[in-house]
Motif scaffolding. Sequence first.
Motif, PDB file in Angstrom:
ATOM      1  N   ARG A   1       0.844  -1.207   0.000  1.00 26.96           N
ATOM      2  CA  ARG A   1       0.000   0.000   0.000  1.00 26.96           C
ATOM      3  C   ARG A   1       0.875   1.251   0.000  1.00 26.96           C
ATOM      4  NH1 ARG A   1      -3.616   2.870   4.524  1.00 26.96           N
ATOM      5  NH2 ARG A   1      -4.712   4.269   3.132  1.00 26.96           N
ATOM      6  N   ARG A   2       1.895   1.244   0.821  1.00 23.92           N
ATOM      7  CA  ARG A   2       2.786   2.406   0.882  1.00 23.92           C
ATOM      8  C   ARG A   2       3.483   2.612  -0.467  1.00 23.92           C
ATOM      9  NH1 ARG A   2       4.235   5.494   4.965  1.00 23.92           N
ATOM     10  NH2 ARG A   2       3.534   4.017   6.512  1.00 23.92           N
ATOM     11  N   SER A   3       3.895   1.525  -1.099  1.00 24.75           N
ATOM     12  CA  SER A   3       4.523   1.622  -2.427  1.00 24.75           C
ATOM     13  C   SER A   3       3.534   2.168  -3.447  1.00 24.75           C
ATOM     14  CB  SER A   3       5.035   0.256  -2.879  1.00 24.75           C
ATOM     15  OG  SER A   3       6.023  -0.207  -2.003  1.00 24.75           O
ATOM     16  N   PHE A   4       2.295   1.677  -3.395  1.00 21.92           N
ATOM     17  CA  PHE A   4       1.245   2.163  -4.290  1.00 21.92           C
ATOM     18  C   PHE A   4       1.033   3.661  -4.097  1.00 21.92           C
ATOM     19  CE2 PHE A   4      -3.334   3.226  -4.449  1.00 21.92           C
ATOM     20  CZ  PHE A   4      -3.542   3.119  -5.810  1.00 21.92           C
ATOM     21  N   LEU A   5       0.973   4.109  -2.844  1.00 20.26           N
ATOM     22  CA  LEU A   5       0.742   5.524  -2.565  1.00 20.26           C
ATOM     23  C   LEU A   5       1.939   6.388  -2.968  1.00 20.26           C
ATOM     24  CD1 LEU A   5      -1.230   5.356   0.792  1.00 20.26           C
ATOM     25  CD2 LEU A   5      -2.116   5.885  -1.489  1.00 20.26           C
TER      26      LEU A   5
ATOM     27  N   LEU B   1      -9.200   9.925  -8.014  1.00 23.58           N
ATOM     28  CA  LEU B   1     -10.259   9.037  -7.547  1.00 23.58           C
ATOM     29  C   LEU B   1      -9.694   7.771  -6.909  1.00 23.58           C
ATOM     30  CD1 LEU B   1     -12.873   9.513 -10.406  1.00 23.58           C
ATOM     31  CD2 LEU B   1     -12.892  10.520  -8.105  1.00 23.58           C
ATOM     32  N   LEU B   2      -8.582   7.267  -7.431  1.00 20.92           N
ATOM     33  CA  LEU B   2      -7.928   6.107  -6.809  1.00 20.92           C
ATOM     34  C   LEU B   2      -7.463   6.453  -5.391  1.00 20.92           C
ATOM     35  CD1 LEU B   2      -5.759   4.605  -9.687  1.00 20.92           C
ATOM     36  CD2 LEU B   2      -7.598   3.451  -8.445  1.00 20.92           C
ATOM     37  N   TRP B   3      -6.882   7.629  -5.239  1.00 19.09           N
ATOM     38  CA  TRP B   3      -6.403   8.044  -3.915  1.00 19.09           C
ATOM     39  C   TRP B   3      -7.580   8.196  -2.947  1.00 19.09           C
ATOM     40  CZ3 TRP B   3      -1.224  10.717  -3.565  1.00 19.09           C
ATOM     41  CH2 TRP B   3      -0.787  10.770  -2.248  1.00 19.09           C
ATOM     42  N   THR B   4      -8.670   8.801  -3.411  1.00 22.71           N
ATOM     43  CA  THR B   4      -9.851   8.963  -2.561  1.00 22.71           C
ATOM     44  C   THR B   4     -10.419   7.604  -2.174  1.00 22.71           C
ATOM     45  OG1 THR B   4     -10.345  11.058  -3.666  1.00 22.71           O
ATOM     46  CG2 THR B   4     -12.116  10.061  -2.375  1.00 22.71           C
ATOM     47  N   ALA B   5     -10.493   6.683  -3.128  1.00 24.31           N
ATOM     48  CA  ALA B   5     -11.006   5.341  -2.839  1.00 24.31           C
ATOM     49  C   ALA B   5     -10.129   4.635  -1.813  1.00 24.31           C
ATOM     50  CB  ALA B   5     -11.097   4.522  -4.128  1.00 24.31           C
ATOM     51  N   ASP B   6      -8.815   4.772  -1.946  1.00 17.76           N
ATOM     52  CA  ASP B   6      -7.906   4.161  -0.973  1.00 17.76           C
ATOM     53  C   ASP B   6      -8.134   4.756   0.413  1.00 17.76           C
ATOM     54  OD1 ASP B   6      -5.263   2.592  -0.356  1.00 17.76           O
ATOM     55  OD2 ASP B   6      -4.974   4.613   0.458  1.00 17.76           O
TER      56      ASP B   6
ATOM     57  N   ARG C   1     -11.366   3.544   1.949  1.00 21.40           N
ATOM     58  CA  ARG C   1     -11.294   2.126   2.305  1.00 21.40           C
ATOM     59  C   ARG C   1     -10.390   1.877   3.508  1.00 21.40           C
ATOM     60  NH1 ARG C   1      -8.572  -2.571  -0.251  1.00 21.40           N
ATOM     61  NH2 ARG C   1      -9.870  -4.349   0.289  1.00 21.40           N
ATOM     62  N   LYS C   2      -9.250   2.588   3.572  1.00 20.06           N
ATOM     63  CA  LYS C   2      -8.248   2.256   4.595  1.00 20.06           C
ATOM     64  C   LYS C   2      -7.807   3.424   5.463  1.00 20.06           C
ATOM     65  CE  LYS C   2      -6.447  -1.465   1.773  1.00 20.06           C
ATOM     66  NZ  LYS C   2      -5.298  -2.011   1.064  1.00 20.06           N
ATOM     67  N   GLY C   3      -8.316   4.628   5.205  1.00 18.65           N
ATOM     68  CA  GLY C   3      -7.907   5.786   5.994  1.00 18.65           C
ATOM     69  C   GLY C   3      -6.547   6.315   5.567  1.00 18.65           C
ATOM     70  N   LEU C   4      -6.016   7.244   6.357  1.00 19.75           N
ATOM     71  CA  LEU C   4      -4.698   7.802   6.063  1.00 19.75           C
ATOM     72  C   LEU C   4      -3.635   6.728   6.232  1.00 19.75           C
ATOM     73  CD1 LEU C   4      -4.835  11.291   7.819  1.00 19.75           C
ATOM     74  CD2 LEU C   4      -4.948  10.816   5.375  1.00 19.75           C
ATOM     75  N   ALA C   5      -2.641   6.753   5.367  1.00 16.92           N
ATOM     76  CA  ALA C   5      -1.598   5.730   5.409  1.00 16.92           C
ATOM     77  C   ALA C   5      -0.539   6.025   6.462  1.00 16.92           C
ATOM     78  CB  ALA C   5      -0.944   5.591   4.044  1.00 16.92           C
ATOM     79  N   GLY C   6      -0.239   7.292   6.667  1.00 13.20           N
ATOM     80  CA  GLY C   6       0.851   7.638   7.570  1.00 13.20           C
ATOM     81  C   GLY C   6       0.366   8.158   8.907  1.00 13.20           C
ATOM     82  N   ARG C   7       1.210   7.962   9.886  1.00  9.05           N
ATOM     83  CA  ARG C   7       0.965   8.539  11.203  1.00  9.05           C
ATOM     84  C   ARG C   7       1.763   9.831  11.296  1.00  9.05           C
ATOM     85  NH1 ARG C   7       2.027   3.457  11.460  1.00  9.05           N
ATOM     86  NH2 ARG C   7       4.123   3.690  12.265  1.00  9.05           N
TER      87      ARG C   7
END
Length: 176
Positions: free
Chosen positions: A4-8, A53-58, A61-67
């Motif tokens: 997921r991080r690589s995708f983002l 739209l891909l970023w919004t969908a992610d 679905r999973k919330g923010l990736a980073g803390r």
Amino acid sequence: MQTRRSFLKILHWALLPLFVWFILVTPDDVLPFGPRAFQAHSILALIFVTLCLLWTADYLRKGLAGRPGPKLGPRARIAHQLMHKALIWGLFGIALGGFLLGLTSPILLKAGGFLPIAPPLNLQQANHIIGQIHIFEFYLVGVIAAGHAVFHCWRHIYLRDNALRIMAPKVFHRFL
């Protein structure tokens, strides 16, 4: 999590040059160069909207990736979260604004010259208002993106928390 991080990361760095392009180059700027230039601009817009739209969908679905990071204070943690959410929702709003422009247009607009955006309702006054909002929102997201970059540079330099290495491709880590 790593995929997921690589995708983002890929999404982030693919959006950046497109976003800069659309800040600097408007459809009116490419029209004098002919239909092929306008077509290329429109295809870039379609790619940009798809990535938004891909970023919004992610996110949905999973919330923010980073803390926020352990070195950030309470206000900076809130700013971190708000800034990232504003960027994601702002990019979605840009995509939505493009759809609404197509919907209120007097003619059928096609993204990339081949994908119909929406059935045209010929609402000229609404189209004008939405167009103004769309432009304002785009530049507002640009200001937020610039603030986002400054914030992460500040973190990386002042707090020394390697914030830039989180989203930068590994090939650039030696320069950070």
